[in-house]
Design a protein around this motif. Structure first.
Motif: not given
Length: 65
Positions: A39-45
């Motif tokens: 449920t946690v959005a990934p950060p921009k890589a």
């Protein structure tokens, strides 16, 4: 119908894309999270890295080509 965006990972924990969770018909306020999703959005890589879920948080790892 209400839905919730979740984030799918592969068997190595690498981010694959977005998916949708549906509300639980038996437990109001709860969501049916699809397998392999968090449920946690990934950060921009950053360039040259990808997001990997380690079971508790997102990490940036080198891409392998």
């Amino acid at each position: 119908m209400e839905s919730k965006v979740v984030y799918q990972v592969d068997d190595q924990g690498l981010y694959v894309g977005r998916a949708v969770a549906d509300p639980s018909p038996l437990d109001p306020g709860a969501w049916l999270i699809p397998g392999g999703c968090v449920t946690v959005a990934p950060p921009k890589a950053p360039v040259g890295k990808v997001c990997k879920w380690d079971g508790q948080q997102w990490l940036h790892v080198e891409t392998s080509v």
